[in-house]
Design a protein around this motif. Sequence first.
Motif, PDB file in Angstrom:
ATOM      1  N   UNK A 166       0.856  -1.198   0.000  1.00 31.40           N
ATOM      2  CA  UNK A 166       0.000   0.000   0.000  1.00 31.40           C
ATOM      3  C   UNK A 166       0.894   1.251   0.000  1.00 31.40           C
ATOM      4  N   UNK A 167       1.502   1.493  -1.170  1.00 30.49           N
ATOM      5  CA  UNK A 167       2.538   2.524  -1.267  1.00 30.49           C
ATOM      6  C   UNK A 167       2.005   3.938  -1.049  1.00 30.49           C
ATOM      7  N   UNK A 168       0.818   4.211  -1.561  1.00 30.02           N
ATOM      8  CA  UNK A 168       0.263   5.557  -1.424  1.00 30.02           C
ATOM      9  C   UNK A 168       0.030   5.901   0.055  1.00 30.02           C
ATOM     10  N   UNK A 169      -0.586   4.930   0.787  1.00 30.10           N
ATOM     11  CA  UNK A 169      -0.843   5.149   2.212  1.00 30.10           C
ATOM     12  C   UNK A 169       0.473   5.231   2.996  1.00 30.10           C
ATOM     13  N   UNK A 170       1.439   4.385   2.602  1.00 23.61           N
ATOM     14  CA  UNK A 170       2.750   4.389   3.272  1.00 23.61           C
ATOM     15  C   UNK A 170       3.419   5.747   3.092  1.00 23.61           C
ATOM     16  N   UNK A 171       3.344   6.273   1.875  1.00 20.44           N
ATOM     17  CA  UNK A 171       3.961   7.571   1.572  1.00 20.44           C
ATOM     18  C   UNK A 171       3.383   8.660   2.472  1.00 20.44           C
ATOM     19  N   UNK A 172       2.076   8.628   2.648  1.00 19.53           N
ATOM     20  CA  UNK A 172       1.413   9.623   3.511  1.00 19.53           C
ATOM     21  C   UNK A 172       2.001   9.585   4.931  1.00 19.53           C
ATOM     22  N   UNK A 173       2.210   8.384   5.468  1.00 16.65           N
ATOM     23  CA  UNK A 173       2.725   8.260   6.841  1.00 16.65           C
ATOM     24  C   UNK A 173       4.208   8.627   6.926  1.00 16.65           C
ATOM     25  N   UNK A 174       4.970   8.297   5.875  1.00 17.33           N
ATOM     26  CA  UNK A 174       6.381   8.729   5.866  1.00 17.33           C
ATOM     27  C   UNK A 174       6.463  10.260   5.859  1.00 17.33           C
ATOM     28  N   UNK A 175       5.576  10.888   5.103  1.00 14.82           N
ATOM     29  CA  UNK A 175       5.535  12.355   5.061  1.00 14.82           C
ATOM     30  C   UNK A 175       5.189  12.940   6.436  1.00 14.82           C
ATOM     31  N   UNK A 176       4.296  12.222   7.155  1.00 13.01           N
ATOM     32  CA  UNK A 176       3.945  12.661   8.506  1.00 13.01           C
ATOM     33  C   UNK A 176       5.153  12.576   9.435  1.00 13.01           C
ATOM     34  N   UNK A 177       5.939  11.515   9.264  1.00 16.42           N
ATOM     35  CA  UNK A 177       7.146  11.350  10.089  1.00 16.42           C
ATOM     36  C   UNK A 177       8.088  12.526   9.867  1.00 16.42           C
ATOM     37  N   UNK A 178       8.311  12.854   8.592  1.00 17.82           N
ATOM     38  CA  UNK A 178       9.227  13.953   8.248  1.00 17.82           C
ATOM     39  C   UNK A 178       8.679  15.291   8.752  1.00 17.82           C
TER      40      UNK A 178
END
Length: 205
Positions: free
Chosen positions: A172-184
Amino acid sequence: PAEPAPGPVDAESEARRAERQARLARHPYMARTHKLTELIARGKAAIVKGDFERAYQDFNHVLGLDPKNREVASLLVDARRKHDLHRAQTEVERGQEMEMRGDFAGAHAAYKLAVSLNGDNAEAAFQAARVGRELAHDANEVRALAQRAVELKPSRGDYQLLVAHVLLAAGQKKQAKHHYEEVVRLDPDNAEARAALKKLRWTFS
């Protein structure tokens, strides 16, 4: 003038009164009432001291003797809730100690028990997901626990990072990307999230 000493009649009536009180105390109804009062008082005192298990046992005993007692039914629910919250935190701490000893299976079981006792304990959900992932447990369960931790405390970067890893592994790359962006966003210097985002940008470009 000095008061006259009590005569035999007064002494006799006093003896009768004492005997009547003793007889009443032995009466099943009176004895039961006294027992209930004693248990309720002890249960309330246990709540104040933080001994929720003792309180739960006492209130449960009262309801066994007096099932229609609404006040105690409410006290029992409250004692059970507080007992579970306290026990959940204890299980999280026990899990952390087990991890330090290298007992990861035992730690995972403790974290899972903490979640079952208190579904709103974000740390319990996070730890259960983290160790479950390391032990290659059921991926759906791990994802659900990781997402629960983030729902409860979205401001925790480590929670966001874990759920991002789990979602990425599930494709689920799109959802994963959203959470990585939140981390940053939460931690601009997080190298792990930045590296993951760099790879994902190639995917989406």
